[in-house]
Design an enzyme around this catalytic site. Structure first.
Site, PDB file in Angstrom:
ATOM      1  N   CYS A 152       0.847  -1.198   0.000  1.00  0.00           N
ATOM      2  CA  CYS A 152       0.000   0.000   0.000  1.00  0.00           C
ATOM      3  C   CYS A 152       0.875   1.238   0.000  1.00  0.00           C
ATOM      4  CB  CYS A 152      -0.865   0.006   1.250  1.00  0.00           C
ATOM      5  SG  CYS A 152      -1.657  -1.567   1.554  1.00  0.00           S
ATOM      6  N   ARG A 172       1.082   2.549  -8.123  1.00  0.00           N
ATOM      7  CA  ARG A 172       1.237   1.217  -7.548  1.00  0.00           C
ATOM      8  C   ARG A 172      -0.086   0.459  -7.497  1.00  0.00           C
ATOM      9  NH1 ARG A 172       5.533   1.467  -3.492  1.00  0.00           N
ATOM     10  NH2 ARG A 172       4.242   0.169  -2.168  1.00  0.00           N
ATOM     11  N   TRP A 203      -4.202  -1.588  -0.748  1.00  0.00           N
ATOM     12  CA  TRP A 203      -4.348  -2.716  -1.682  1.00  0.00           C
ATOM     13  C   TRP A 203      -4.753  -3.877  -0.789  1.00  0.00           C
ATOM     14  CZ3 TRP A 203      -3.794  -3.921  -6.882  1.00  0.00           C
ATOM     15  CH2 TRP A 203      -3.615  -5.266  -7.194  1.00  0.00           C
ATOM     16  N   ASN A 212       1.056  -1.256   6.099  1.00  0.00           N
ATOM     17  CA  ASN A 212       1.324  -1.892   4.822  1.00  0.00           C
ATOM     18  C   ASN A 212       1.880  -3.268   5.141  1.00  0.00           C
ATOM     19  OD1 ASN A 212       2.261  -2.667   2.356  1.00  0.00           O
ATOM     20  ND2 ASN A 212       3.699  -0.980   2.090  1.00  0.00           N
ATOM     21  N   GLY A 213       1.277  -4.333   4.624  1.00  0.00           N
ATOM     22  CA  GLY A 213       1.813  -5.668   4.897  1.00  0.00           C
ATOM     23  C   GLY A 213       0.773  -6.549   5.567  1.00  0.00           C
ATOM     24  N   GLU A 259       6.420 -20.964 -20.025  1.00  0.00           N
ATOM     25  CA  GLU A 259       6.356 -19.608 -19.480  1.00  0.00           C
ATOM     26  C   GLU A 259       7.596 -18.798 -19.905  1.00  0.00           C
ATOM     27  OE1 GLU A 259       4.260 -17.701 -18.386  1.00  0.00           O
ATOM     28  OE2 GLU A 259       5.323 -16.170 -17.241  1.00  0.00           O
ATOM     29  N   LYS A 266       7.382 -15.282 -22.013  1.00  0.00           N
ATOM     30  CA  LYS A 266       8.011 -14.023 -21.567  1.00  0.00           C
ATOM     31  C   LYS A 266       8.829 -13.423 -22.702  1.00  0.00           C
ATOM     32  CE  LYS A 266       6.217 -13.561 -18.797  1.00  0.00           C
ATOM     33  NZ  LYS A 266       5.107 -13.451 -18.220  1.00  0.00           N
ATOM     34  N   GLU A 309       6.576 -12.018 -25.489  1.00  0.00           N
ATOM     35  CA  GLU A 309       5.801 -10.840 -25.079  1.00  0.00           C
ATOM     36  C   GLU A 309       6.606  -9.551 -25.163  1.00  0.00           C
ATOM     37  OE1 GLU A 309       4.661 -12.419 -21.090  1.00  0.00           O
ATOM     38  OE2 GLU A 309       2.724 -11.531 -21.510  1.00  0.00           O
ATOM     39  N   HIS A 357       9.956 -34.828 -33.490  1.00  0.00           N
ATOM     40  CA  HIS A 357       8.766 -35.083 -34.301  1.00  0.00           C
ATOM     41  C   HIS A 357       8.394 -33.894 -35.184  1.00  0.00           C
ATOM     42  CE1 HIS A 357       8.234 -38.922 -32.425  1.00  0.00           C
ATOM     43  NE2 HIS A 357       8.222 -38.372 -31.216  1.00  0.00           N
ATOM     44  N   LYS A 382      -2.581  -5.574 -19.825  1.00  0.00           N
ATOM     45  CA  LYS A 382      -2.357  -6.262 -18.544  1.00  0.00           C
ATOM     46  C   LYS A 382      -3.544  -7.138 -18.190  1.00  0.00           C
ATOM     47  CE  LYS A 382      -0.203  -7.054 -14.709  1.00  0.00           C
ATOM     48  NZ  LYS A 382       0.868  -8.044 -14.896  1.00  0.00           N
TER      49      LYS A 382
HETATM   50  C1  G6P Z   1      -3.110 -10.851 -20.251  1.00  0.00           C
HETATM   51  C2  G6P Z   1      -1.747 -10.476 -19.693  1.00  0.00           C
HETATM   52  C3  G6P Z   1      -1.003 -11.732 -19.255  1.00  0.00           C
HETATM   53  C4  G6P Z   1      -1.838 -12.539 -18.269  1.00  0.00           C
HETATM   54  C5  G6P Z   1      -3.211 -12.860 -18.859  1.00  0.00           C
HETATM   55  C6  G6P Z   1      -4.119 -13.432 -17.800  1.00  0.00           C
HETATM   56  O1  G6P Z   1      -2.955 -11.495 -21.459  1.00  0.00           O
HETATM   57  O2  G6P Z   1      -1.000  -9.773 -20.651  1.00  0.00           O
HETATM   58  O3  G6P Z   1       0.229 -11.359 -18.632  1.00  0.00           O
HETATM   59  O4  G6P Z   1      -1.160 -13.715 -17.964  1.00  0.00           O
HETATM   60  O5  G6P Z   1      -3.837 -11.680 -19.337  1.00  0.00           O
HETATM   61  O6  G6P Z   1      -4.369 -12.452 -16.836  1.00  0.00           O
HETATM   62  P1  G6P Z   1      -4.911 -12.766 -15.386  1.00  0.00           P
HETATM   63  O7  G6P Z   1      -5.144 -11.411 -14.747  1.00  0.00           O
HETATM   64  O8  G6P Z   1      -6.207 -13.518 -15.571  1.00  0.00           O
HETATM   65  O9  G6P Z   1      -3.896 -13.575 -14.682  1.00  0.00           O
END
Ligand code: G6P
Length: 649
Positions: free
Chosen positions: A2, A27, A75, A101-102, A522, A526, A529, A545, A644
């Site tokens: 927070c 944030r 948050w 915060n925490g 993953e 990354k 992306e 294959h 996002k």
């Molecule tokens: C978007 C973001 C990804 C994320 C996905 C799922 O595509 O760019 O980084 O993994 O959504 O988002 P969520 O909030 O459901 O984890």
């Protein structure tokens, strides 16, 4: 995670608090509040929602006189984002206010004890216990009607533990003047708590000061002329001063208008030299890192620690707050569905492995955009685990709702308290990663992994599929993960040089078996992306294959080799790549000496249980993607075409 602000000085505190909170807005937060000392008493204003709402309810002359105050953007971690749960929180008498915060790990037993002693709580937060604990330390208590004098509490619990007074439940906070300094009361109160936090306290009876304690969550004090300003992060201070004291873990600061004194919670004084901040405002928002993504990658050890906090303390089983399935339900479970999108789906692939391996329940992970239109055989004897950082992804919500219609029990793993997914689920396990700002997810992913491991272990214990010594062993290994993640981060420069070497390539591949394959997916995502180069992840055994046709001299192939039971098999796949001239980059344990016979390029991670390896193995791959993107001059935090949170189908 927070935002925290505090001000003691000669100017009106309110506009300074609001301005500081605004500078911390990036944030992310769900509610906000301030407390200002006004003519000897504390005025609190707080609201769910954004700072615009807070500004509205604080406008007018009322609060403007006060020159001492604290402010907070929240948050949510415990309790929904409501007006009542917004900070600051007060004691019963309204003389002590606290922002925080925490996480206070042991807040529930403390709350029960305080309620038994007559304290009235007005929120669902863990924070509020601190205000009441401080109230007791300052003002003691008396039994109404007995005529007994108030009893300021000196020791840590002797009087509070009095069985008679506990049973009566009739203790009441008295109104007498406190003999105890605010800092002493805060010290005694926090000694009763466990957790990771920053706490800031204001008391109307000691109006010249603000007391702040740091236990892991950041706190910085800015030293101005005739004023002292406190914040959780540097951007909030920069328009007032560049001379700051950084409060360290286990330290308490007492701020007055003329400066701040710092001591350790055990009473030892600390001589601190102010630091001069040379960052500009943008650098400060990112904590000195050039991008949010790098900052968030570096926040992972702490995010891991917070996710496990209070959940792995009992030796025999995880204690998962928010998960309430019955023993009968777990015993009768025939199948788990896991559904999610993007990175969260990749976390689900790790979840499949650990649930099958530990709890012996068949698991089917399915992309949410597929599951929602599939004729999936979901029935009441299944648990569907929907994973989503935001808790708002349209496909994930739709898949979860569809599964629910078919009678499943719904468990959510999410980072956002009060998100749509969390509200709709029967069980909710929050990952506590804190706000994630970079589009490419890092700390949310890693915390999803440990959340799934804890869930798998919980199911396994309830079904009796793991022995108590094994559970203890796994828990011990999980607790070591934050420290080991930190070790991986210390090897960042090796990854950065490798990225510099390979940044001009157009294709890369990631291979692995079992959990290594899940991490490979993953790692590859990354890279795509944020670096925009083409990459693909393959189960190592599948390479031959088809995709092997694309491996030509110099093509980089990341090979993950953390899974002992398939180690030799993956080595054979490495040989297939090498025979075509491909450049193999291994991700391997420190103890693995064999791997150097197969490739000289090895990214090392500390030894851990194979089942937990994804938590460490992903870190060099996140760093690699980050540094390749940086070499290529891309917009790392906001990659092209991506969002996002995808709240449309
Ligand atoms: C978007 C973001 C990804 C994320 C996905 C799922 O595509 O760019 O980084 O993994 O959504 O988002 P969520 O909030 O459901 O984890």
């Amino acid at each position: 995670m927070c935002g925290i602000m505090g001000y003691v000085g000669h100017r009106s505190a309110l506009p300074i608090l609001l301005d500081g909170l605004r500078r911390l807005e990036y944030r992310g937060y769900d509610s906000a509040g301030v407390a200002v000392l006004n003519d000897g008493h504390i005025e609190v204003r707080k609201t769910a929602g954004k700072l615009a709402q807070l500004t509205e309810i604080t406008s007018g002359p009322g609060l403007l006189h006060g020159t001492v105050g604290i402010g907070h953007t929240r948050w949510a971690t415990h309790g929904l984002p409501t007006d009542a749960n917004a900070h600051p929180h007060s004691d019963c008498g309204g003389r002590v206010v606290v922002i925080h915060n925490g996480i206070i790990e042991n807040f529930l037993p403390l709350k029960e004890e305080l309620q038994a002693r007559g304290h009235t709580f007005r929120s669902d937060t863990d924070t509020e216990v601190i205000a009441h604990l401080i109230e007791e330390e300052l003002y003691g208590h008396e039994q109404p009607g007995t005529g007994e004098p108030p009893r300021p509490l000196r020791g840590l619990g002797a009087e509070r533990g009095n069985a008679e007074t506990r049973r009566s439940g009739s203790l009441r906070i008295t109104n007498h003047e406190s003999q105890v300094t605010l800092e002493e009361a805060v010290r005694r109160a926090v000694q009763q708590t466990r957790g990771a936090y920053a706490i800031v306290v204001l008391c109307s009876d000691q109006p010249d000061r603000i007391v702040a304690v740091r236990q892991i969550s950041p706190l910085i004090i800015g030293l101005g002329k005739g004023e002292t300003i406190l914040a959780s992060d540097i951007p909030a201070l920069l328009s007032h001063t560049r001379d700051v004291l950084v409060i360290e873990d286990g330290e308490m600061a007492v701020m007055t208008a003329s400066g701040a004194t710092v001591e350790r919670l055990d009473g030892a004084t600390v001589a601190k030299q102010p630091l001069r901040i040379t960052w500009d405002a943008e650098m400060a928002e990112k904590g000195g890192y050039p991008h949010f993504m790098l900052k968030e990658i570096h926040e992972q050890p702490r995010a891991l620690q917070e996710t496990m906090m209070g959940r792995l303390d009992a030796p025999g089983a995880p204690e998962l707050d928010g998960v309430s399935y019955s023993p009968e339900f777990v015993r009768g479970l025939r199948k788990l569905w896991i559904t999610a999108c993007g990175t969260a789906y990749h976390a689900g692939l790790v979840g499949r492995w650990v649930v099958e391996h530990w709890a012996k329940i068949p698991v089917e992970p399915e992309l949410a955009s597929e599951l929602r239109y599939r004729d999936a055989l979901i029935d009441p004897q299944t648990l569907t685990v929907a994973i989503s950082q935001s808790g708002e992804t349209a496909d994930t919500l739709a898949a979860a709702r569809e599964a629910r219609k078919r009678g499943t029990r719904l468990a959510a793993i999410t980072n956002v308290v009060g998100s749509t997914l969390s509200r709709e689920a029967d069980d909710v396990l929050y990952v506590r990663a804190g706000p994630e700002i970079a589009v490419a997810s890092s700390k949310a992913y890693i915390t999803m992994l440990v959340a799934l491991q804890m869930l798998a272990l919980d199911l396994a214990v309830r079904r009796g599929t793991v022995t108590p010594p094994r559970v203890a062993h796994i828990i011990q290994a999980m607790k070591a993960l934050p420290g080991k993640a930190q070790e991986v981060l210390q090897r960042e420069s090796e990854v950065a040089s490798l990225a510099a070497r390979l940044a001009d390539r157009e294709h890369m591949f990631f291979i692995g078996r079992g959990l290594d394959y899940a991490v490979a997916q993953e790692g590859s995502l990354k890279l795509k992306e944020i670096s925009y180069l083409h990459s693909e992840a393959l189960a190592a055994g599948e390479l031959k294959h088809g995709t092997l046709a694309l491996v030509t001299p110099g093509v980089p192939v990341f090979a993950l080799v953390t899974q002992r039971h398939v180690y030799e098999k993956t080595l054979s796949n490495i040989q297939e790549v090498k025979a075509r001239g491909g450049l193999v980059i291994a991700v391997a344990y420190d103890r693995d000496t064999e791997i150097t016979k197969h490739t000289e390029v090895v990214l090392r991670i500390p030894d851990t249980l194979d089942d937990l390896a994804p938590v460490l193995a992903i870190i060099p791959l996140q760093l690699f993607a980050y540094y390749v993107a940086r070499e290529r001059g891309n917009d790392i935090d906001q990659p092209r075409n991506l969002a996002k949170s995808v709240t449309v189908e």
